[in-house]
Every structure is written in C-alpha cells, then in structure tokens.
Design an enzyme around this catalytic site. Structure first.
Site, short mmCIF file in Angstrom:
data_model
loop_
_atom_site.label_atom_id
_atom_site.label_comp_id
_atom_site.label_asym_id
_atom_site.label_seq_id
_atom_site.Cartn_x
_atom_site.Cartn_y
_atom_site.Cartn_z
N ASP A 9 2.14 -1.69 3.74
CA ASP A 9 1.28 -1.35 2.62
C ASP A 9 1.81 -0.03 2.05
O ASP A 9 2.58 0.68 2.71
CB ASP A 9 -0.16 -1.22 3.10
CG ASP A 9 -1.12 -0.83 2.00
OD1 ASP A 9 -1.03 -1.40 0.90
OD2 ASP A 9 -1.95 0.08 2.23
N ASP A 11 -0.17 2.50 -0.52
CA ASP A 11 -1.11 3.59 -0.74
C ASP A 11 -1.85 3.96 0.54
O ASP A 11 -2.41 3.09 1.23
CB ASP A 11 -2.11 3.20 -1.82
CG ASP A 11 -1.42 2.91 -3.15
OD1 ASP A 11 -0.42 3.59 -3.45
OD2 ASP A 11 -1.88 2.01 -3.87
N ASP A 185 -3.34 0.89 6.18
CA ASP A 185 -4.47 1.80 6.42
C ASP A 185 -5.82 1.14 6.19
O ASP A 185 -6.85 1.70 6.56
CB ASP A 185 -4.38 2.99 5.47
CG ASP A 185 -4.70 2.59 4.03
OD1 ASP A 185 -5.76 2.96 3.53
OD2 ASP A 185 -3.89 1.87 3.43
#
Length: 223
Positions: A9, A11, A185
């Site tokens: 991922d 961001d 995250d």
C-alpha cells in the site's frame, strides 16, 4: 518455482501521509479550490476512508474536479512541483530501503493503492517501482483528459483483491503460483491482507493493529 511478489500500500505505509489528501491541500494553495469548502469536504471524505465507509466513486469525482477544470498541461506541471516540494521530502530512508530489500532479493514489487493513478504513478516511480495498481481514471475519447469517473474495478477494499488477481492473470498466474507479502496500514486493506501469504500490518491503524495482534501477523512500525 514459486514467484515471490511484494505488494505495498502507499499512503501511511510507504509514505507518512495520504497523498491524495495532501494533493488537495496543495492545489487549494494554488487557488484551484475554494479553501473553506474544499477543506471541509476533504476532511469528511478522509474520515469516511478511515472508518471504512467511503464512497470511492463520489470521492474520485471530488478529488479530480480541480485537475479536470485546469486541464492536463497545468495539472501535470503542478504535480511535478508537488513531487519536489511535498513528496520527495516525505520519502524516508527506511521505506525506500524496505522496497529495495525486496527488489534485491528478486521479488516483484507492486504498489497497490486506492489513490488514483494521476497522483500516484510519479510517486511509485520515485520509489523505483514501475508496477502500479491504482484507481484507473476514465478518459474522454475526444480530449484524452480524465472525466472524473473510474475505469474498471477500483483498487479499494475488496477491489484490491480483484485488481491483483487481474494483474496475476495477465501474467498467466494465480494465487497458487506466488508467494505474496503485503504491507498495509489500513483496515480497508483487510481483504488483501487475508489473501497474502505474509501479511504485514505496517504503521497499522488501531483496528488493524488489534486484528494483527490477535492473528499473530507481523507488525512493522516503519515510521
């Protein structure tokens, strides 16, 4: 031989910010948006994203409105400035080293993000990653510029699993052919984390940290 792939991922995983949110802040500073209204709506969408309730189609129309108005030439020039003044400063040594560690091991590295391709492709290339699965933006056949709609399946929540499966299928592969690590995250990425051979909760939000702890997944606090 099983192919090893490392999915990341973007961001809050590889960079300590939401690139689309920051792009909105940047373009507002350029005078492309009404500051009060854009800031209010941007924050509402961001809270919906964190809560897992975001309408991705509605958000993409909102997030691309400014570049649709300003056009390709101005938008691409602004993004180059965004890269040099915002993103380059946010790329931290430990994140770059993690990506390079997988590359040096011979893994195929892919960034899989729910942010659109216009914002994220230059960021992926700054990490030395040409393979990007992002939200594809539909384009007007007459102008070649984006329309605000999403083309194909959005790489968001369960859509990330679909898009990775499509990426694999295009190479004649399936899940059984690969050993897959996935770093994220966000609780929004739980579907793809559950598909990965080696899920890694990276700088995880509170909900993902709790699940990772319960399931014995690796937790990596990169930042």
């Amino acid at each position: 031989m099983t192919l090893k792939i490392a999915l990341f991922d973007l961001d809050h995983t590889l960079i300590p910010m939401d690139s689309d949110y920051e792009w909105g802040v940047f373009t507002t500073a350029l005078g492309w948006n009404d500051p009060a209204e854009f800031t209010r709506r941007n924050e509402v969408y961001y809270q919906h994203y964190k809560a897992g309730t975001l309408d991705i189609h509605d958000y993409v129309r909102f997030a691309t409105a400014a570049i649709r108005r300003e056009g390709a030439i101005k938008s691409e020039a602004a993004h180059a400035q965004f890269m040099s003044t915002v993103i380059q400063k946010a790329i931290q040594t430990q994140a770059l080293a993690l990506v390079q560690q997988h590359q040096q091991a011979g893994d195929v590295v892919v960034i899989v993000t729910a942010t659109n391709e216009f914002v994220t492709r230059p960021i992926a290339l700054a990490f030395g990653v040409p393979e990007l699965i992002a939200i594809n933006l539909a384009r007007d056949p007459a102008t070649g510029w984006i329309t605000g709609e999403i083309e194909g399946t959005p790489s968001f929540r369960e859509g990330k699993v679909t898009r990775v499966e499509q990426w694999l299928a295009a190479r004649g592969l399936g899940w059984h052919d690969v050993e897959c690590s996935f770093y994220s995250d966000s609780i929004n990425d739980l579907p793809l984390l559950e598909k990965a051979t080696c899920p890694v909760a990276t700088n995880p939000d509170e909900r993902l940290r709790a699940i990772a702890t319960q399931r014995g997944w690796r937790i990596l606090d990169l930042f």
